[in-house]
Write an enzyme that holds these catalytic residues in place. Sequence first.
Site, short mmCIF file in Angstrom:
data_model
loop_
_atom_site.label_atom_id
_atom_site.label_comp_id
_atom_site.label_asym_id
_atom_site.label_seq_id
_atom_site.Cartn_x
_atom_site.Cartn_y
_atom_site.Cartn_z
N LYS A 149 -8.84 14.00 4.01
CA LYS A 149 -7.97 12.82 4.05
C LYS A 149 -7.10 12.94 5.30
CE LYS A 149 -6.43 13.97 -0.09
NZ LYS A 149 -6.52 12.66 -0.70
N ARG A 150 -6.42 11.85 5.71
CA ARG A 150 -5.50 11.95 6.84
C ARG A 150 -4.53 13.11 6.64
NH1 ARG A 150 -4.44 7.88 10.43
NH2 ARG A 150 -3.67 9.62 11.65
N LYS A 199 0.66 14.52 1.68
CA LYS A 199 -0.63 14.85 1.09
C LYS A 199 -0.79 16.36 0.88
CE LYS A 199 -3.07 10.80 3.03
NZ LYS A 199 -3.88 10.17 1.97
N LYS A 227 -14.33 8.67 -4.76
CA LYS A 227 -15.62 9.03 -4.19
C LYS A 227 -16.10 10.37 -4.72
CE LYS A 227 -14.06 6.72 0.01
NZ LYS A 227 -13.38 7.01 1.29
N HIS A 272 0.79 -1.24 0.00
CA HIS A 272 0.00 0.00 0.00
C HIS A 272 0.81 1.27 0.00
CE1 HIS A 272 -4.19 -1.33 0.63
NE2 HIS A 272 -3.62 -2.41 1.14
N THR A 316 -8.47 6.71 -2.59
CA THR A 316 -9.83 6.26 -2.90
C THR A 316 -10.80 7.41 -2.70
OG1 THR A 316 -9.98 5.38 -0.64
CG2 THR A 316 -9.55 3.79 -2.43
C1 LIG Z 1 -12.09 7.32 1.62
C2 LIG Z 1 -11.64 7.70 2.97
C3 LIG Z 1 -10.28 7.88 3.24
C4 LIG Z 1 -9.21 7.77 2.18
O1 LIG Z 1 -9.05 9.04 1.57
P1 LIG Z 1 -7.81 9.35 0.64
O2 LIG Z 1 -8.11 10.70 0.09
O3 LIG Z 1 -7.79 8.32 -0.44
O4 LIG Z 1 -6.59 9.34 1.48
C5 LIG Z 1 -9.89 8.23 4.52
N1 LIG Z 1 -10.82 8.40 5.49
C6 LIG Z 1 -12.13 8.25 5.26
C7 LIG Z 1 -13.09 8.47 6.37
C8 LIG Z 1 -12.59 7.89 4.00
O5 LIG Z 1 -13.90 7.72 3.79
#
Ligand SMILES: *Cc1c(COP(=O)(O)O)cnc(C)c1O
Length: 786
Positions: free
Chosen positions: A521-522, A527, A633, A333, A629
């Site tokens: 995101k985190r 990032k 979304k 990952h 991911t």
């Molecule tokens: C989809 C999702 C992530 C992943 O987000 P990335 O932008 O791909 O890092 C992290 N936390 C939550 C709550 C999510 O739904």
Amino acid sequence: MNKENMKKGINRYLKVKYGVTVDDAKEYEIFNALSLTVLEDIVDDWKNTSESYNSGRSANYFSAEYLMGRALGNNLMNLGLYDDAKDVLSELNIDINKIEEIEEDAGLGNGGLGRLAACFMESAATIDVPLNGYGIRYNNGLFNQNIEGGFQTESEDNWLKYGDPWSVRKEREAQIVEFSDMKVRAIPYDTPIIGYGTKNINTLRLWKCEPIKEFDFVLFNEQKYDKAVSLKNRAEDISRVLYPNDSNDQGKILRLRQQYFLVSASLKDIIRKHKQKFGTDFENISVNNFVQLNDTHPTLAIPEFIRLLVDEEGVNFKDALEYAKTFFGYTNHTILAEALEKWNIKLIKKLFPRILEIVKDIDKELIKELKEKHYTKEEINEFRIIFDRQMRMANLAIFVSKAVNGVAKLHTDILKDSELNNWYKLYPQKFQNKTNGITPRRWLRLCNPELSSFITKLLGTEEWVKNLDLLKELKKFEDDDKVLEELMNIKLQKKTQLAEHIKNEEGVELDPNSIFDIQIKRLHEYKRQLLNAMYILDLYYRIKENPDMDIPKTSFIFGAKAFPGYVRAKSIVKFINEIAELVNNDEDINGKIKVVFVHNYRVSYAQRLFPAADLSKQISTAGKEASGTGNMKFMLNATPTFGTYDGANIEIVNEAGEENNYIFGLRVEDIDKIKEEYDSTTYYKKDKNIKRVLDTLIDGTFNDGGSGDFEDLYNSLLEEGDQYYLLADFKSFKETQDRVFEDYKDKKKWAKKCFANLYSAGVFSSDRTIKEYCDEIWNIKKTSIK
Ligand SMILES: *Cc1c(COP(=O)(O)O)cnc(C)c1O
């Protein structure tokens, strides 16, 4: 189940579980009663599914994390019971939204990796794939985040406070797990994974750790109460809390215990089932089972599998190793060096000495093979599993696995061409790509019913929920003004709903007619939330200089948890909040731009944010985000991406067209070219705007509470060389965002971009990803119960 039975069920469970009637029931009691009613309705199908899977080959997903979010709404929807439940509750004078809202998120994961596991489980169930999930039932999931005075504070996540009606404790299938210094019980809690429009019900089995003995009676009698329960506490510590990742701290002995606990209990469970069917014939074990390792966290499964076969079942080592080589698959990952797991062998030896012996034997086999292939000693060292007093988990996983996969095309190419190039040359056939995906049930049908109905109306069928490729057929409407207008009306509705929620939760008012520019995101330096923040601050100064600047009104929305020990990430949270304070309260700005940091970003909040976005910010340093991911979304909710050429952004843009998205910044090959002589200070010296923004970190413009945190951010970008290339990408970011502002002014042009993203998103369904795993790694066939 009809409405009458549903109502009876709710009343019955309220009575037996809480001794109340509907009239004086609390919301959480209704939530539990309704959930139990639904659970009761599916138990037979659930049992039939498990039995059917046990009679054939099945795949098992081993993951330390499952970021499930809430269950009730999704389960009702997938069973086709949502509208009935809404009616039944409304007849009882209860608002279903309130009941959904009372549910705590099951937040047993940090971010993308854990959410991927959750999407995979749901997709496998939906397409009738025999996939069992194995994980840990942490008593506390990822911490809750609060913002106080702009700073992040954390509190424990008590997700079980109202109980967990969806899980069933299976006492009789408990396992014993042994460490050198303690023996514990692993109790399985099974949660049904309810697919959409199918009778199949899959299982997520999470292990809770308990002591063998509740307490020491002798000590108790001697009134040594603390000591009497200390054994119990020591055992329960193992499944007490989810570890936040991004931790550099090496004192994570408990985490290592957790990993072993998970894999030992799960393998014993698989072997138990195997023996029920085949007795002690283990030649078949990998014919009937496959185990996918979600990152290296469950890699101890490999030596534990061999240990169980050799020590407890009398299989010889060579055979056991051969079986293992067709039994496991490994998903990588990340290529971030700090995330590559290595364990001090002293620690391994202390907790499970036999595992160390087995890994040493595996290492010997590896060396032998490499010597036969004429590798030099130096070359061999790179492959070694045990080296420099450390156990390298990725090397172990690659050597023994049948397949190794990356999670997006670019990521897999980087693995093959550089990070794992030595392994790729040794075993080219092992390497595969499986681009991540997301489930369209939660991430469109559930979180955006307005857009979902519209799609169904246009396509004349709801089949797309199960077959997301059908979205392509929307393309024929791309020039239909009415369709584009309706799409934008729906977007406005979702933005209005989000604005209302943000007002309640964060106390900030946003104009739903402004651009909702979202980065969620985190929090991590790679990032680059800091780059986004710098851009916004620069924009603020530009507007101050030029109050008539012609840009559409814009709301910049952030959501991110920072790992509690990651000081720099927490400084960035504070910096963003300082900018918000400045910008939102400046009368000169007059609301032209606003900034809000939403607190406690998690799955349930995410479900409100993704559908309400005009722009998806995906701005990681090229090469660093394996897939992402969140980007998918947004796309599925008809949102253009503003991003770097990284991870799955590349595939998103390939599908939806570069002209419908915004790609900026350095690419991997550009960074490779400049990285030797990169000097971030030249940008600071040459670009006045960059200087102006960076100086706010040291000139007292902002208040970091005297911590020196902002100066540390300043240093990270200058003295420390800006290892994530923020300054190098700043100009390109700015020019690209200016293009967004121009394009947004043309409503129809913008709507077409949104629509193109929607109709091109089909390939990012996790149904597609799961099918690829089934066909290309797991060798698993769909198994539908009648
Ligand atoms: C989809 C999702 C992530 C992943 O987000 P990335 O932008 O791909 O890092 C992290 N936390 C939550 C709550 C999510 O739904």
